[in-house]
Design an enzyme around this catalytic site. Structure first.
Site, short mmCIF file in Angstrom:
data_model
loop_
_atom_site.label_atom_id
_atom_site.label_comp_id
_atom_site.label_asym_id
_atom_site.label_seq_id
_atom_site.Cartn_x
_atom_site.Cartn_y
_atom_site.Cartn_z
N ILE A 265 0.84 -1.20 0.00
CA ILE A 265 0.00 0.00 0.00
C ILE A 265 0.88 1.25 0.00
O ILE A 265 0.65 2.18 -0.77
CB ILE A 265 -0.92 -0.02 1.24
CG1 ILE A 265 -1.92 -1.18 1.12
CG2 ILE A 265 -1.64 1.31 1.43
CD1 ILE A 265 -2.69 -1.49 2.37
N GLU A 266 1.92 1.25 0.86
CA GLU A 266 2.70 2.48 1.01
C GLU A 266 3.62 2.73 -0.18
O GLU A 266 3.88 3.88 -0.54
CB GLU A 266 3.49 2.48 2.34
CG GLU A 266 4.57 1.42 2.48
CD GLU A 266 4.05 0.06 2.92
OE1 GLU A 266 2.83 -0.16 2.89
OE2 GLU A 266 4.88 -0.80 3.28
N ASP A 276 -4.86 2.18 6.46
CA ASP A 276 -4.15 1.74 7.66
C ASP A 276 -5.07 0.70 8.30
O ASP A 276 -6.19 1.03 8.69
CB ASP A 276 -3.93 2.95 8.58
CG ASP A 276 -3.64 2.56 10.03
OD1 ASP A 276 -3.27 1.40 10.27
OD2 ASP A 276 -3.78 3.44 10.92
N ASN A 279 -6.12 -0.36 14.63
CA ASN A 279 -6.75 -0.72 15.88
C ASN A 279 -7.72 0.41 16.20
O ASN A 279 -7.53 1.53 15.73
CB ASN A 279 -5.68 -0.82 16.96
CG ASN A 279 -6.21 -1.42 18.24
OD1 ASN A 279 -6.88 -0.75 19.02
ND2 ASN A 279 -5.94 -2.69 18.45
N GLN A 293 0.88 -4.42 9.92
CA GLN A 293 0.76 -3.32 8.95
C GLN A 293 0.69 -1.94 9.61
O GLN A 293 1.42 -1.03 9.23
CB GLN A 293 -0.48 -3.56 8.07
CG GLN A 293 -0.47 -2.72 6.80
CD GLN A 293 -1.45 -1.55 6.85
OE1 GLN A 293 -2.17 -1.37 7.83
NE2 GLN A 293 -1.49 -0.77 5.79
N GLU A 294 -0.19 -1.75 10.58
CA GLU A 294 -0.33 -0.41 11.17
C GLU A 294 0.94 0.03 11.90
O GLU A 294 1.43 1.15 11.71
CB GLU A 294 -1.51 -0.39 12.15
CG GLU A 294 -1.61 0.95 12.88
CD GLU A 294 -2.94 1.20 13.58
OE1 GLU A 294 -3.37 0.36 14.38
OE2 GLU A 294 -3.53 2.27 13.31
N GLU A 295 1.48 -0.85 12.71
CA GLU A 295 2.66 -0.48 13.49
C GLU A 295 3.83 -0.15 12.58
O GLU A 295 4.57 0.80 12.81
CB GLU A 295 3.05 -1.61 14.46
CG GLU A 295 2.08 -1.81 15.63
CD GLU A 295 0.92 -2.74 15.32
OE1 GLU A 295 0.85 -3.22 14.17
OE2 GLU A 295 0.08 -2.98 16.21
N ASN A 407 -5.72 -6.88 2.53
CA ASN A 407 -6.44 -7.80 3.42
C ASN A 407 -6.80 -7.15 4.76
O ASN A 407 -6.38 -7.61 5.82
CB ASN A 407 -5.58 -9.05 3.65
CG ASN A 407 -5.28 -9.76 2.35
OD1 ASN A 407 -6.05 -9.68 1.39
ND2 ASN A 407 -4.14 -10.44 2.30
N GLY A 409 -8.25 -6.29 8.09
CA GLY A 409 -8.90 -7.11 9.11
C GLY A 409 -8.67 -8.61 8.95
O GLY A 409 -9.34 -9.41 9.61
N CYS A 410 -7.74 -9.01 8.08
CA CYS A 410 -7.60 -10.44 7.77
C CYS A 410 -6.27 -11.01 8.24
O CYS A 410 -5.90 -12.11 7.86
CB CYS A 410 -7.73 -10.66 6.27
SG CYS A 410 -9.28 -10.08 5.63
#
Ligand code: AR6
Length: 514
Positions: A265-266, A276, A279, A293-295, A407, A409-410
């Protein structure tokens, strides 16, 4: 009977979908009662001067460390000392925070012998250049941020210069903010103390936390107060959409789709609205445990972390949109193999407001740790659609750039990519955005999803039509993509359909697209 071959309308290339002019997904920065702008406008290609935005004293705000005189005296005194090594650094962090924090992981990074620990020369350079810079940035807070920062209410935005963000993060580095508890304050933590702590038992995140700290040092290394670099601004917007669409009645067409097994994505979502996988507490475990991914995104673009300072736990129909956060380093690996790789020179152009043309949307999916079948319940599918809609909605004055996702939430949250891809396609289509989907090396999703998407286009299926069918899906041996294909196909004579790319006979002229 031969079936004429026509172009498969479902397959768009990345180039087809990419926005040709650099842009962000939020309207230009303009102060208003709901948009707090902390610097003087207009932005003129140099670091903007700080300003006090008008403040409504009914609004809750963050207590900045300098607001408490005795706290700030203690911080100033501590930060004016020269710091030569890890032990002294930890002493200063403890003085600034007023607490006896465990900082053994930080010590291991600076002087230890773990894989991720710095080499001696690197540590020396850090104490010569970077730590003094962080001290100076932290001390400048009263001059750079001249008033309390509001805790954002739904619909509100805040724009800060990149140097103001750096000063806030420098304070977080020295843990000068009042500590928070998620269950009491309903906000993520902002101080970096969660990264400094060395657990006695499970050591699984020690190496990745050291790597995250390396990313943060890379960030501070690049900030130059004297030169006023970086000189742009970042906007954080909290968006809640109370009135979700009547999904079953929607007549919106399905938008274009590109699916890619490679890319991220980035890296490949240039000028798109980049997801993103969040959470509900923005940033997830970036300042604690967790390295997905988020962290990772927050570690390589640390300005995103500033959002943790003023964002409450996300509501059901809420998204947080952040425009202008710069990338400061490159990484390799994922999860426990995550590694800082090198400094990164982000040359993304800026919009007219001085924001890098990088738009991130934080959306928290529902965690399905236990009974995975719950994700196919109507209420849960609706929740995810409405959540995605809140994130993908196009603001007045902004452009409908494509969504770059995958993906959602996967991973940690255990969802089914087949379902989430369709839900995201529906939400993006409802908002008039194309979708770019990175499967993160998963080959199995590509053909079935393209196949179904082509069929949607051939059939001119609307969001409402797909939604009504989807809501009747019950988990079984038939996966959700095959099920939808069967349902949508039901209205087309089966002989007119070719597997691999839905095509119709010439006689079906009205449905044909070239
Ligand atoms: N680009 C595209 N796809 C990616 C990328 C990337 N850079 N990184 C990962 N993926 P996950 P969740 C794919 O588990 O399930 C965090 O702690 C990859 O297939 O991060 O929504 C948050 O703070 C991966 O399995 O997202 C939340 O607490 C999948 O995206 C929680 O995790 C999902 O990534 C959210 O978990």
């Amino acid at each position: 009977q031969s079936t004429p071959v026509i172009d498969c309308p479902g397959r768009s290339t990345l180039e087809d979908l990419k926005w040709k002019t650099p842009t962000t997904s939020l309207p230009p920065v303009e102060p208003s009662p709901d948009h707090f702008v902390f610097y003087k406008l207009p932005w003129e290609n140099k670091a903007p001067e700080p300003r006090s935005a008008p403040f409504d004293f009914h609004q809750s705000s963050i207590k900045l460390p300098y607001c408490n005189r005795s706290v700030w005296q203690r911080v100033e005194e501590a930060l004016r000392s020269r710091i030569n090594n890890g032990r002294e650094l930890i002493e200063i962090i403890r003085k600034c925070s007023g607490r006896n924090l465990d900082c053994n992981l930080l010590l291991e990074l600076l002087h230890g012998r773990r894989q991720a620990s710095f080499m001696e020369e690197e540590t020396e350079r850090l104490f010569a250049d970077v730590i003094p810079k962080i001290q100076q940035l932290a001390l400048k807070l009263p001059e750079l941020v001249k008033q309390p920062i509001p805790i954002l209410n739904p619909g509100q935005s805040i724009s800060l210069s990149q140097l103001q963000v750096a000063s806030l993060l420098a304070n977080a580095f020295f843990c000068t903010f009042a500590s928070r508890k998620r269950n009491v304050n309903h906000m993520p933590d902002i101080n970096f103390q969660g990264l400094y702590y060395l657990p006695r038992g499970d050591q699984s995140h020690v190496e990745s936390n050291m790597q995250k700290l390396q990313c943060l040092f890379s960030y501070f290394r690049k900030i130059d107060l004297e030169l006023g670099e970086p000189n742009g601004v970042v906007t954080f917007h909290r968006r809640e959409v109370q009135d979700s669409p009547q999904w079953n009645e929607s007549t919106k067409p399905i938008k274009r789709l590109h699916i890619s097994r490679t890319g991220t994505i980035e890296d490949d979502g240039t000028y798109m609205l980049q997801m993103d996988f969040a959470n509900k507490y923005l940033g997830g475990g970036v300042l604690g445990q967790g390295c997905v991914q988020e962290e990772i995104r927050f570690a390589i673009c640390p300005e995103l972390i500033a959002g943790c300072l003023f964002s409450k736990v996300m509501l059901e129909k809420e998204a947080i949109i952040i425009c202008g956060a710069q990338q400061f380093c490159k990484y390799d690996g994922y999860g426990s193999s995550f590694q800082w790789e090198s400094n990164f020179n982000d040359v993304t152009p800026r919009d007219s407001s001085g924001r890098l043309c990088v738009s991130v949307v934080a959306l928290d999916a529902i965690p399905f740790y236990g009974r995975k079948s719950r994700q196919y319940e109507v209420g849960n599918m609706d929740r995810e659609l409405n959540k995605a809609f809140a994130g993908f909605m196009v603001d007045e004055g902004a452009e409908s750039i494509p969504v770059a996702t995958g993906n959602w939430g996967c991973g940690v949250f255990g969802g089914d990519p087949k379902l989430k891809s369709v839900l995201q396609l529906l939400a993006a289509s409802e908002c008039g955005r194309d979708l770019v989907y990175f499967t993160f090396r998963d080959k199995s999703l590509i053909e079935p999803l393209y196949d179904l998407h082509s069929l949607f286009l051939q059939k001119e299926a609307t969001v409402g039509e797909v939604y009504r069918n989807l809501m009747e899906y019950k988990p079984s041996n038939e996966n959700v993509l095959s099920y939808l294909k069967r349902k949508i196909l039901k209205n087309v004579p089966i002989t007119k359909y070719i597997k691999g790319c839905a095509r119709l006979d010439e006689s079906e002229g009205k449905n044909m697209k070239s």
